[in-house]
Scaffold this active site. Structure first.
Site, PDB file in Angstrom:
ATOM      1  N   GLU A  34      -0.625   1.005  -5.703  1.00  0.00           N
ATOM      2  CA  GLU A  34      -0.583  -0.010  -4.862  1.00  0.00           C
ATOM      3  C   GLU A  34      -0.044  -1.547  -5.485  1.00  0.00           C
ATOM      4  OE1 GLU A  34      -3.655  -0.253  -1.837  1.00  0.00           O
ATOM      5  OE2 GLU A  34      -3.711   2.061  -1.963  1.00  0.00           O
ATOM      6  N   HIS A  73       0.737  -1.190   0.093  1.00  0.00           N
ATOM      7  CA  HIS A  73      -0.002   0.075  -0.034  1.00  0.00           C
ATOM      8  C   HIS A  73       0.819   1.163  -0.049  1.00  0.00           C
ATOM      9  CE1 HIS A  73      -3.353   2.632   1.080  1.00  0.00           C
ATOM     10  NE2 HIS A  73      -4.044   1.703   1.428  1.00  0.00           N
TER      11      HIS A  73
END
Ligand code: TA6
Length: 303
Positions: free
Chosen positions: A272, A168
């Protein structure tokens, strides 16, 4: 061979006494990794410039995950399953991996760290699957930052397990309205802002003027995040991670997050590398590998 024989790493105290490791490359770049979450919280280039965003409101207080840097979403991305949002790997304490996978042949001149996560008895109550998660964080010449994850099903019950995953990554950008993402054109995506409905990307490249929360499906292995004001391009190269999530909360959601400054959405963009649409299934003894390599390239000479 133990980690200490391979990589002399110094463990130091970070915020609130949480342990962290700082890896430094001979040309001056560096990476900071907290054992809490195996969380990369800083990545600096050879000029000492920070390349990742960390929220100024971050308090570094477990069990809250760290807001910014590179949270690891495992064994569940988002709320796509029974676990807490983005799974539990990002708020567990990882340990040094004394028996990491063999080194690739080109390790000269690279600085790296091997960490491992195994489920506790408590974790097994939440997610009843035995696994070993080996993470290698490598800082290469030219400041490249590589994260390699190897997840193995160590169960003895003969049962497979399935998971979703994302790195992330919060990139630091000068001004979100000056940022463009290339590599996602014409792809299908699931739009989290519209009940995960499926759409097809129409534009030439992605630019940003409102909240975005999308899962781009089966993307190319290379994505570019161009920061025009900073004259910098981030290159994301990924392997084993077919999807790519793009997220910026924009003003309203930013205000609603206690660990995020009201205006900080202007200075970050999450792109991500992920495996979401098709969850990964591992039979006992099987291993999955998912890798992302980040480069930050100055585009000063191109302008
Ligand atoms: O990756 C995008 C996303 O799943 C968004 O939906 C948003 O909620 C974000 O992650 C942050 O999640 P967090 O649990 O860190 O607040």
């Amino acid at each position: 061979m133990s980690t200490s024989e391979r990589t002399p790493v110094d463990v130091i105290k970070g915020v609130n006494g949480l342990e962290k490791v700082v890896l430094r490359e001979v040309h001056g770049s560096s990476v900071e990794v907290y054992l809490y979450g195996a969380h990369v919280t800083s990545w600096k280039n050879e000029h000492g410039e920070e390349l990742l965003f960390i929220s100024s409101k971050e308090t570094f207080k477990p069990p809250k995950p760290i807001r910014g840097g590179i949270p690891i979403c495992f064994p569940q991305f988002s709320n796509l399953g029974p676990l807490e949002l983005h799974g539990f790997a990002r708020n567990r304490f990882w340990t040094f991996d004394d028996d990491p996978p063999p080194l690739p042949p080109d390790v000269t001149n690279k600085v790296f760290l091997d960490l491992i996560l195994r489920p506790t008895q408590e974790d097994l109550k939440l997610w009843p699957h035995s696994f070993e998660y080996h993470l290698r964080v490598t800082l290469g010449p030219g400041s490249d930052l590589m994260l390699t994850s190897r997840v193995r099903n160590t169960g003895t019950d003969g049962k497979p397990f399935t998971f979703t995953f994302a790195y992330h990554t919060y990139f630091a950008v000068s001004d979100i309205s000056e940022v463009r993402v290339e590599g996602l054109e014409t792809l299908d995506y699931l739009d989290n802002c519209q009940k995960r409905e499926r759409f097809t990307e129409q534009g030439d490249s992605l630019t940003f003027e409102s909240e975005i929360d999308r899962i781009y499906l089966s993307t190319p292995t290379k994505i570019a995040v161009m920061d025009h004001e900073k004259k910098r391009t981030f290159l994301i190269r990924k392997d084993g991670l077919p999807d790519a999530v793009v997220w910026n909360p924009w003003d309203k959601k930013a205000k609603a997050m206690v660990d995020f400054g009201d205006d900080e959405y202007k200075h970050m963009l999450c792109v991500e590398a992920a495996a979401v649409e098709n969850p990964i299934t591992l039979k006992p003894g099987e291993e999955w590998r998912g890798r992302q390599q980040l480069s930050a390239v100055s585009t000063l000479l191109d302008s």
